[in-house]
Design a protein around this motif. Sequence first.
Motif, PDB file in Angstrom:
ATOM      1  N   SER A  81      -3.075  -4.277  -9.523  1.00 57.82           N
ATOM      2  CA  SER A  81      -3.069  -2.957  -8.945  1.00 57.82           C
ATOM      3  C   SER A  81      -4.575  -2.459  -8.546  1.00 57.82           C
ATOM      4  O   SER A  81      -5.299  -2.954  -8.947  1.00 57.82           O
ATOM      5  CB  SER A  81      -2.439  -1.991 -10.083  1.00 57.82           C
ATOM      6  OG  SER A  81      -1.256  -2.647 -10.335  1.00 57.82           O
TER       7      SER A  81
ATOM      8  N   ASP B  52       2.718   3.355 -13.574  1.00 57.57           N
ATOM      9  CA  ASP B  52       2.495   4.725 -13.073  1.00 57.57           C
ATOM     10  C   ASP B  52       1.585   5.278 -13.860  1.00 57.57           C
ATOM     11  O   ASP B  52       0.303   5.713 -13.585  1.00 57.57           O
ATOM     12  CB  ASP B  52       3.602   5.492 -12.790  1.00 57.57           C
ATOM     13  CG  ASP B  52       4.208   5.165 -11.508  1.00 57.57           C
ATOM     14  OD1 ASP B  52       3.805   4.534 -10.617  1.00 57.57           O
ATOM     15  OD2 ASP B  52       5.487   5.828 -11.306  1.00 57.57           O
TER      16      ASP B  52
ATOM     17  N   LEU C 274      -6.731   0.663  -5.665  1.00 61.66           N
ATOM     18  CA  LEU C 274      -6.617   1.826  -4.813  1.00 61.66           C
ATOM     19  C   LEU C 274      -7.998   1.252  -3.745  1.00 61.66           C
ATOM     20  O   LEU C 274      -8.797   0.593  -3.875  1.00 61.66           O
ATOM     21  CB  LEU C 274      -7.115   3.004  -5.284  1.00 61.66           C
ATOM     22  CG  LEU C 274      -8.108   3.079  -6.353  1.00 61.66           C
ATOM     23  CD1 LEU C 274      -9.365   3.455  -5.793  1.00 61.66           C
ATOM     24  CD2 LEU C 274      -7.939   4.118  -7.353  1.00 61.66           C
TER      25      LEU C 274
ATOM     26  N   HIS D 211       1.021  -1.179   0.223  1.00 61.40           N
ATOM     27  CA  HIS D 211      -0.011   0.080  -0.065  1.00 61.40           C
ATOM     28  C   HIS D 211       1.064   1.169  -0.117  1.00 61.40           C
ATOM     29  O   HIS D 211       1.775   1.318   0.627  1.00 61.40           O
ATOM     30  CB  HIS D 211      -0.745   0.074   1.159  1.00 61.40           C
ATOM     31  CG  HIS D 211      -2.000  -1.076   1.144  1.00 61.40           C
ATOM     32  ND1 HIS D 211      -2.842  -1.350   2.542  1.00 61.40           N
ATOM     33  CD2 HIS D 211      -2.133  -2.024   0.315  1.00 61.40           C
ATOM     34  CE1 HIS D 211      -3.546  -2.333   1.945  1.00 61.40           C
ATOM     35  NE2 HIS D 211      -3.253  -2.929   0.811  1.00 61.40           N
TER      36      HIS D 211
ATOM     37  N   ARG E  61      -2.831   3.890  -2.693  1.00 64.03           N
ATOM     38  CA  ARG E  61      -2.822   3.166  -3.929  1.00 64.03           C
ATOM     39  C   ARG E  61      -2.177   1.798  -3.577  1.00 64.03           C
ATOM     40  O   ARG E  61      -1.584   1.526  -2.363  1.00 64.03           O
ATOM     41  CB  ARG E  61      -1.600   3.583  -4.684  1.00 64.03           C
ATOM     42  CG  ARG E  61      -1.253   2.760  -6.062  1.00 64.03           C
ATOM     43  CD  ARG E  61      -0.144   3.539  -6.793  1.00 64.03           C
ATOM     44  NE  ARG E  61       0.434   2.700  -7.773  1.00 64.03           N
ATOM     45  CZ  ARG E  61       1.453   3.342  -8.635  1.00 64.03           C
ATOM     46  NH1 ARG E  61       1.713   4.499  -8.577  1.00 64.03           N
ATOM     47  NH2 ARG E  61       1.884   2.427  -9.949  1.00 64.03           N
ATOM     48  N   THR E  62      -2.696   0.607  -3.900  1.00 64.33           N
ATOM     49  CA  THR E  62      -2.130  -0.798  -3.731  1.00 64.33           C
ATOM     50  C   THR E  62      -1.822  -1.579  -4.796  1.00 64.33           C
ATOM     51  O   THR E  62      -2.221  -1.186  -6.057  1.00 64.33           O
ATOM     52  CB  THR E  62      -3.789  -1.616  -3.071  1.00 64.33           C
ATOM     53  OG1 THR E  62      -4.581  -1.641  -4.182  1.00 64.33           O
ATOM     54  CG2 THR E  62      -4.168  -0.627  -2.040  1.00 64.33           C
TER      55      THR E  62
ATOM     56  N   TYR F 221      -1.671   3.181 -13.821  1.00 64.60           N
ATOM     57  CA  TYR F 221      -2.330   3.729 -12.375  1.00 64.60           C
ATOM     58  C   TYR F 221      -3.182   4.773 -12.801  1.00 64.60           C
ATOM     59  O   TYR F 221      -4.443   5.017 -12.481  1.00 64.60           O
ATOM     60  CB  TYR F 221      -1.602   3.658 -11.315  1.00 64.60           C
ATOM     61  CG  TYR F 221      -2.428   4.152  -9.818  1.00 64.60           C
ATOM     62  CD1 TYR F 221      -3.157   3.092  -9.298  1.00 64.60           C
ATOM     63  CD2 TYR F 221      -2.075   5.211  -9.557  1.00 64.60           C
ATOM     64  CE1 TYR F 221      -3.630   3.708  -8.220  1.00 64.60           C
ATOM     65  CE2 TYR F 221      -2.869   5.984  -8.534  1.00 64.60           C
ATOM     66  CZ  TYR F 221      -3.680   4.984  -7.741  1.00 64.60           C
ATOM     67  OH  TYR F 221      -4.248   5.370  -6.492  1.00 64.60           O
ATOM     68  N   ARG F 222      -2.509   5.781 -13.094  1.00 63.10           N
ATOM     69  CA  ARG F 222      -3.304   7.225 -13.285  1.00 63.10           C
ATOM     70  C   ARG F 222      -4.365   7.089 -14.244  1.00 63.10           C
ATOM     71  O   ARG F 222      -5.634   7.695 -13.919  1.00 63.10           O
ATOM     72  CB  ARG F 222      -2.384   8.227 -13.590  1.00 63.10           C
ATOM     73  CG  ARG F 222      -1.099   8.703 -12.591  1.00 63.10           C
ATOM     74  CD  ARG F 222      -0.364   9.799 -13.077  1.00 63.10           C
ATOM     75  NE  ARG F 222       0.595   9.533 -13.948  1.00 63.10           N
ATOM     76  CZ  ARG F 222       1.895   9.272 -13.823  1.00 63.10           C
ATOM     77  NH1 ARG F 222       2.256   9.135 -12.520  1.00 63.10           N
ATOM     78  NH2 ARG F 222       2.497   8.729 -14.793  1.00 63.10           N
TER      79      ARG F 222
ATOM     80  N   ARG G 261      -7.435   5.093 -12.694  1.00 61.70           N
ATOM     81  CA  ARG G 261      -8.063   5.921 -11.809  1.00 61.70           C
ATOM     82  C   ARG G 261      -9.058   7.103 -12.398  1.00 61.70           C
ATOM     83  O   ARG G 261     -10.123   7.401 -11.894  1.00 61.70           O
ATOM     84  CB  ARG G 261      -7.160   6.623 -10.701  1.00 61.70           C
ATOM     85  CG  ARG G 261      -7.509   7.447  -9.609  1.00 61.70           C
ATOM     86  CD  ARG G 261      -6.509   8.021  -8.786  1.00 61.70           C
ATOM     87  NE  ARG G 261      -6.922   8.861  -7.795  1.00 61.70           N
ATOM     88  CZ  ARG G 261      -7.147  10.163  -7.895  1.00 61.70           C
ATOM     89  NH1 ARG G 261      -7.262  10.690  -9.054  1.00 61.70           N
ATOM     90  NH2 ARG G 261      -7.793  10.913  -6.887  1.00 61.70           N
TER      91      ARG G 261
END
Length: 288
Positions: free
Chosen positions: A140, A192, A142, A102, A123-124, A195-196, A199
């Motif tokens: 991945s 990264d 959150l 995390h 974030r996880t 993830y962005r 999200r």
Amino acid sequence: MAVVLGPNRYGKAETRVVRVTRDGGAHRVKDVNVSVALSGDMEDVHLTGDNAAVLPTDSQKNTVFAFAKKHGIAAIEDFGLLLARHFVDSQPTISHARVEIHEYGWERITGGHSFVRSGGEVRTAVVHGDGEGGGESVVSGLRDLVVLNSTGSEFHGFVEDEYTTLAPTGDRILATAVTAQWRHRGTDTRWDDSYRAAREALLMAFAETHSLSLQQTLFQMGRRVLEARAELCEVRLSMPNKHHFLVDLEPFGMDNDNEVYFAADRPYGLIEGTVRADDAPPAPAAWN
């Protein structure tokens, strides 16, 4: 009746690491919580107390700290893969490693070394690895991403029985704290960036869906992530309904035209579901 040992694992949970990267006067902070679970040839330690196959959990903790120094911490998925591969490849009795991380975000305030904790969500990442030549999986995600729509949500047409008191509504607040996990098709990913984008897809789907139920919103959020990111194949979502009830202001001679609410924290509805691509590879047995 015979008594036998079933599936088992052991490890060091919640090793909290703060890694400061000092690049001249501009520092970067990575604040993570790492949990390791190892499994393999562990029958003797359970049945006879023979520790010959056991890598102490204290050694696992020390490895996390040492790797944070030696390798740094970039994307948490990469750090998890690094640790999982190390534990399986360096220990002949370990055949599988699970690493969950995390990350708690920090944003620079001003200058090079002052920071403020960013946002409420975490974030996880969960990494599973079977060592060199074996299978690997990365999930991945959150948690605690709190979102709210002040309108654009309805709830009606539901089953009513002798215990139903909830009135149908064509306009309500919809709020939830999103926990989401998304499974990658492989490990060759710009973590990264992925993830962005995932999200952002969650947020946009929540904002742009005229909701007739939280279940409908959940599906649209998972669908938007998969449509936006080809490297992902499955999304799991857990979304509590953070209820907001209109306050009765009539005793005070006031109308309440969807303006004043009571935010109840419990009990709450909990909506959970999985959205997957139709060509998704089978999920590993150890998804969780």
